[in-house]
Scaffold this active site. Structure first.
Site, PDB file in Angstrom:
ATOM      1  N   LEU A  16       0.883  -1.304   0.017  1.00  0.00           N
ATOM      2  CA  LEU A  16       0.137   0.009   0.006  1.00  0.00           C
ATOM      3  C   LEU A  16       0.845   1.077  -0.002  1.00  0.00           C
ATOM      4  O   LEU A  16       2.089   1.239   0.197  1.00  0.00           O
ATOM      5  CB  LEU A  16      -1.042  -0.188   1.253  1.00  0.00           C
ATOM      6  CG  LEU A  16      -1.835  -0.940   1.547  1.00  0.00           C
ATOM      7  CD1 LEU A  16      -2.471  -0.933   2.991  1.00  0.00           C
ATOM      8  CD2 LEU A  16      -3.062  -0.979   0.369  1.00  0.00           C
ATOM      9  N   GLY A  17       0.436   2.243  -0.035  1.00  0.00           N
ATOM     10  CA  GLY A  17       0.755   3.747  -0.166  1.00  0.00           C
ATOM     11  C   GLY A  17       2.340   3.878  -0.834  1.00  0.00           C
ATOM     12  O   GLY A  17       2.335   3.531  -1.988  1.00  0.00           O
ATOM     13  N   ILE A  18       3.227   4.265  -0.251  1.00  0.00           N
ATOM     14  CA  ILE A  18       4.470   4.669  -0.752  1.00  0.00           C
ATOM     15  C   ILE A  18       5.287   3.483  -1.040  1.00  0.00           C
ATOM     16  O   ILE A  18       5.722   3.333  -2.011  1.00  0.00           O
ATOM     17  CB  ILE A  18       5.274   5.384   0.564  1.00  0.00           C
ATOM     18  CG1 ILE A  18       4.621   6.745   0.737  1.00  0.00           C
ATOM     19  CG2 ILE A  18       6.820   5.554   0.156  1.00  0.00           C
ATOM     20  CD1 ILE A  18       5.456   7.518   1.797  1.00  0.00           C
ATOM     21  N   ASP A  63       6.547 -10.006   8.202  1.00  0.00           N
ATOM     22  CA  ASP A  63       6.370  -9.269   9.123  1.00  0.00           C
ATOM     23  C   ASP A  63       8.035  -8.670   9.589  1.00  0.00           C
ATOM     24  O   ASP A  63       8.642  -9.407  10.280  1.00  0.00           O
ATOM     25  CB  ASP A  63       5.600  -9.922  10.294  1.00  0.00           C
ATOM     26  CG  ASP A  63       5.596  -9.004  11.709  1.00  0.00           C
ATOM     27  OD1 ASP A  63       6.324  -7.898  11.809  1.00  0.00           O
ATOM     28  OD2 ASP A  63       4.993  -9.440  12.623  1.00  0.00           O
ATOM     29  N   TYR A 156       7.144   7.384  17.357  1.00  0.00           N
ATOM     30  CA  TYR A 156       7.272   7.437  15.809  1.00  0.00           C
ATOM     31  C   TYR A 156       8.526   8.481  15.627  1.00  0.00           C
ATOM     32  O   TYR A 156       9.423   8.255  14.962  1.00  0.00           O
ATOM     33  CB  TYR A 156       6.176   8.116  15.140  1.00  0.00           C
ATOM     34  CG  TYR A 156       6.401   8.259  13.663  1.00  0.00           C
ATOM     35  CD1 TYR A 156       6.092   6.987  12.885  1.00  0.00           C
ATOM     36  CD2 TYR A 156       6.575   9.321  12.917  1.00  0.00           C
ATOM     37  CE1 TYR A 156       6.185   7.025  11.460  1.00  0.00           C
ATOM     38  CE2 TYR A 156       6.617   9.302  11.348  1.00  0.00           C
ATOM     39  CZ  TYR A 156       6.502   8.287  10.777  1.00  0.00           C
ATOM     40  OH  TYR A 156       6.478   8.319   9.401  1.00  0.00           O
ATOM     41  N   ILE A 189       2.423  12.858   3.059  1.00  0.00           N
ATOM     42  CA  ILE A 189       1.976  11.758   1.797  1.00  0.00           C
ATOM     43  C   ILE A 189       0.826  11.231   1.867  1.00  0.00           C
ATOM     44  O   ILE A 189       0.612  10.607   3.003  1.00  0.00           O
ATOM     45  CB  ILE A 189       2.992  10.853   1.208  1.00  0.00           C
ATOM     46  CG1 ILE A 189       4.595  11.213   1.302  1.00  0.00           C
ATOM     47  CG2 ILE A 189       2.686  10.260  -0.149  1.00  0.00           C
ATOM     48  CD1 ILE A 189       4.803  12.382   0.205  1.00  0.00           C
ATOM     49  N   PRO A 192      -2.926   5.536   3.112  1.00  0.00           N
ATOM     50  CA  PRO A 192      -3.801   5.110   4.233  1.00  0.00           C
ATOM     51  C   PRO A 192      -3.200   5.358   5.663  1.00  0.00           C
ATOM     52  O   PRO A 192      -3.930   5.605   6.561  1.00  0.00           O
ATOM     53  CB  PRO A 192      -3.541   3.363   3.918  1.00  0.00           C
ATOM     54  CG  PRO A 192      -3.426   3.258   2.525  1.00  0.00           C
ATOM     55  CD  PRO A 192      -2.426   4.321   2.023  1.00  0.00           C
ATOM     56  N   LEU A 193      -1.979   5.333   6.020  1.00  0.00           N
ATOM     57  CA  LEU A 193      -1.314   5.663   7.358  1.00  0.00           C
ATOM     58  C   LEU A 193      -1.686   7.047   7.497  1.00  0.00           C
ATOM     59  O   LEU A 193      -2.331   7.332   8.586  1.00  0.00           O
ATOM     60  CB  LEU A 193       0.318   5.705   7.078  1.00  0.00           C
ATOM     61  CG  LEU A 193       0.920   5.904   8.414  1.00  0.00           C
ATOM     62  CD1 LEU A 193       2.323   4.953   8.607  1.00  0.00           C
ATOM     63  CD2 LEU A 193       1.577   7.235   8.355  1.00  0.00           C
ATOM     64  N   GLN A 256      11.694  25.692   6.330  1.00  0.00           N
ATOM     65  CA  GLN A 256      10.866  26.884   7.017  1.00  0.00           C
ATOM     66  C   GLN A 256      11.599  27.266   8.114  1.00  0.00           C
ATOM     67  O   GLN A 256      12.244  26.403   9.094  1.00  0.00           O
ATOM     68  CB  GLN A 256       9.478  26.618   7.290  1.00  0.00           C
ATOM     69  CG  GLN A 256       8.762  26.224   6.237  1.00  0.00           C
ATOM     70  CD  GLN A 256       7.289  25.722   6.372  1.00  0.00           C
ATOM     71  OE1 GLN A 256       6.430  26.656   6.713  1.00  0.00           O
ATOM     72  NE2 GLN A 256       7.209  24.520   6.649  1.00  0.00           N
TER      73      GLN A 256
HETATM   74  P1  NAP Z   1       0.832   2.732   4.787  1.00  0.00           P
HETATM   75  O1  NAP Z   1       0.064   3.305   4.029  1.00  0.00           O
HETATM   76  O2  NAP Z   1       0.423   2.493   6.354  1.00  0.00           O
HETATM   77  O3  NAP Z   1       1.563   1.323   4.186  1.00  0.00           O
HETATM   78  C1  NAP Z   1       2.627   0.803   5.061  1.00  0.00           C
HETATM   79  C2  NAP Z   1       2.453  -0.667   4.650  1.00  0.00           C
HETATM   80  O4  NAP Z   1       3.178  -1.403   5.515  1.00  0.00           O
HETATM   81  C3  NAP Z   1       1.156  -1.333   4.839  1.00  0.00           C
HETATM   82  O5  NAP Z   1       0.867  -2.072   3.717  1.00  0.00           O
HETATM   83  C4  NAP Z   1       1.050  -2.199   6.080  1.00  0.00           C
HETATM   84  O6  NAP Z   1       0.219  -2.920   6.458  1.00  0.00           O
HETATM   85  C5  NAP Z   1       2.735  -2.678   6.061  1.00  0.00           C
HETATM   86  N1  NAP Z   1       3.142  -2.691   7.612  1.00  0.00           N
HETATM   87  C6  NAP Z   1       2.543  -2.339   8.540  1.00  0.00           C
HETATM   88  N2  NAP Z   1       3.565  -3.123   9.618  1.00  0.00           N
HETATM   89  C7  NAP Z   1       4.253  -3.892   9.027  1.00  0.00           C
HETATM   90  C8  NAP Z   1       5.223  -4.920   9.557  1.00  0.00           C
HETATM   91  N3  NAP Z   1       5.472  -5.118  10.777  1.00  0.00           N
HETATM   92  N4  NAP Z   1       6.061  -5.549   8.570  1.00  0.00           N
HETATM   93  C9  NAP Z   1       5.548  -5.587   7.117  1.00  0.00           C
HETATM   94  N5  NAP Z   1       4.689  -4.558   6.659  1.00  0.00           N
HETATM   95  C10 NAP Z   1       4.032  -3.975   7.646  1.00  0.00           C
HETATM   96  O7  NAP Z   1       2.202   3.528   5.187  1.00  0.00           O
HETATM   97  P2  NAP Z   1       2.901   4.948   4.014  1.00  0.00           P
HETATM   98  O8  NAP Z   1       2.005   6.206   4.574  1.00  0.00           O
HETATM   99  O9  NAP Z   1       3.058   4.215   2.742  1.00  0.00           O
HETATM  100  O10 NAP Z   1       4.447   4.899   4.923  1.00  0.00           O
HETATM  101  C11 NAP Z   1       5.574   4.044   4.349  1.00  0.00           C
HETATM  102  C12 NAP Z   1       6.698   4.505   5.063  1.00  0.00           C
HETATM  103  O11 NAP Z   1       7.036   5.854   4.862  1.00  0.00           O
HETATM  104  C13 NAP Z   1       6.690   4.323   6.508  1.00  0.00           C
HETATM  105  O12 NAP Z   1       7.799   4.031   7.209  1.00  0.00           O
HETATM  106  C14 NAP Z   1       6.425   5.457   6.906  1.00  0.00           C
HETATM  107  O13 NAP Z   1       6.854   5.751   8.568  1.00  0.00           O
HETATM  108  C15 NAP Z   1       7.180   6.446   6.175  1.00  0.00           C
HETATM  109  N6  NAP Z   1       6.499   7.833   6.054  1.00  0.00           N
HETATM  110  C16 NAP Z   1       5.304   8.177   5.672  1.00  0.00           C
HETATM  111  C17 NAP Z   1       4.929   9.586   5.462  1.00  0.00           C
HETATM  112  C18 NAP Z   1       3.585   9.710   4.946  1.00  0.00           C
HETATM  113  O14 NAP Z   1       3.095  11.058   5.184  1.00  0.00           O
HETATM  114  N7  NAP Z   1       2.742   8.852   4.574  1.00  0.00           N
HETATM  115  C19 NAP Z   1       5.594  10.613   5.794  1.00  0.00           C
HETATM  116  C20 NAP Z   1       6.842  10.253   6.119  1.00  0.00           C
HETATM  117  C21 NAP Z   1       7.432   9.156   6.168  1.00  0.00           C
HETATM  118  P3  NAP Z   1      -1.023  -2.642   7.078  1.00  0.00           P
HETATM  119  O15 NAP Z   1      -1.881  -1.955   6.184  1.00  0.00           O
HETATM  120  O16 NAP Z   1      -1.680  -4.045   7.218  1.00  0.00           O
HETATM  121  O17 NAP Z   1      -0.851  -2.295   8.667  1.00  0.00           O
END
Ligand code: NAP
Length: 256
Positions: A16-18, A63, A156, A189, A192-193, A256
């Site tokens: 999902l997502g990124i 996992d 986090y 971004i 879903p997170l 900023q």
């Molecule tokens: P996301 O939409 O929640 O997607 C993350 C994926 O990782 C989901 O499929 C999730 O599965 C899976 N996941 C969760 N726990 C896991 C585990 N223990 N082992 C393997 N997979 C696991 O997250 P995202 O927003 O794309 O974020 C991706 C990365 O970018 C993360 O490290 C996040 O901290 C970082 N990030 C995101 C943002 C943002 O704004 N989105 C900003 C800065 C950094 P489930 O859905 O089943 O939990």
């Protein structure tokens, strides 16, 4: 010649997502992609999408907080695809949003287990294969929250700060092995997170989105593809002189 032609890439949290955008981006540029996640159904859909576009991919349940699971799946991936050239440590969770003094040890550990230990386990089990291959690129997803505080999400912040420095230290440790290690720091971004953070916020999703948009100097949050483009660059030989760096992709948030 595509940008990561025939390289083998493992992406954690790739369903999902990124992570999903990274899998699609690497496959488009010629990599054989091991899509891994705990969300098996969505992960398999990513594999089907890659194959439908003429790419090579397969799915593994990983996992990242479970070292045995990481170790056995990485062995299978190496056996099936022949090497491990690129590792994208993308899996991450936001965890609880409470002030530090209200957080339980379990809530704290839950975030550290995935966001920090997961990066450690995956790096540990990819390095031997990369040494054997004579090169490698590891890309760790940190965050703007690994650079600055925001008075929210304490575990986090701790986890993403750790990932930033783990990347620099591993960059130094493995430079002689031609294994590069870099961190990527997204601004917000819409994934879903982040949508879940909006659902949990007092004003609801729409209000949360407006607030987030206004916090980025460019006027809006980013898209998963904005991050995938940076990851493909760091995975490819175009960045062969780049290691230990922190790539901010944040719409100006931290300027900023
Ligand atoms: P996301 O939409 O929640 O997607 C993350 C994926 O990782 C989901 O499929 C999730 O599965 C899976 N996941 C969760 N726990 C896991 C585990 N223990 N082992 C393997 N997979 C696991 O997250 P995202 O927003 O794309 O974020 C991706 C990365 O970018 C993360 O490290 C996040 O901290 C970082 N990030 C995101 C943002 C943002 O704004 N989105 C900003 C800065 C950094 P489930 O859905 O089943 O939990």
């Amino acid at each position: 010649m595509k940008r990561v032609e025939d390289k083998v890439a493992i992406v954690t949290g790739g369903a999902l997502g990124i992570g999903r955008a990274i899998c699609l981006g690497l496959a488009k540029e010629g990599a054989k992609v091991a899509v891994t996640d705990i969300a098996d159904e969505d992960g398999r859909k990513v594999v089907e999408e890659i194959k439908a576009n003429g790419g090579t991919a397969d799915y593994w349940h990983i996992d990242t907080a479970d070292e045995d699971n990481v170790s056995s799946a990485f062995s299978e991936i190496k056996n099936q695809f022949g090497s491990i050239d690129i590792l994208v440590n993308n899996a991450g969770i936001a965890g609880v949003n409470k002030p530090t003094h209200e957080i339980t040890k379990e809530e704290w550990d839950n975030v550290i287990n995935v966001n920090v230990n997961g990066v450690f386990f995956c790096t540990k089990h990819a390095i031997p294969a990369m040494k054997e291959a004579g090169a490698g690129s590891i890309i760790n997803l940190s965050s703007i929250y690994g650079m600055i505080g925001a008075a929210d999400l304490p575990p986090y912040h701790a986890s993403k700060g750790a990932v930033r420095l783990m990347s620099k230290n591993d960059a130094l440790l493995y430079a002689k092995d031609k294994i590069r290690v870099n961190s990527v720091h997204p601004g917000f971004i819409w994934t879903p997170l982040v949508e879940q953070l909006g659902k949990d916020s007092p004003g609801g999703v729409d209000e949360f989105r407006k607030q987030l948009d206004s916090r980025h100097p460019v006027g809006h949050v980013g898209e998963s593809e904005d991050i995938a483009h940076g990851v493909v660059y760091l995975a490819s030989d175009e960045s062969k002189f780049v290691t230990g760096t922190e790539l901010l992709i944040d719409g100006g948030y931290t300027a900023q």
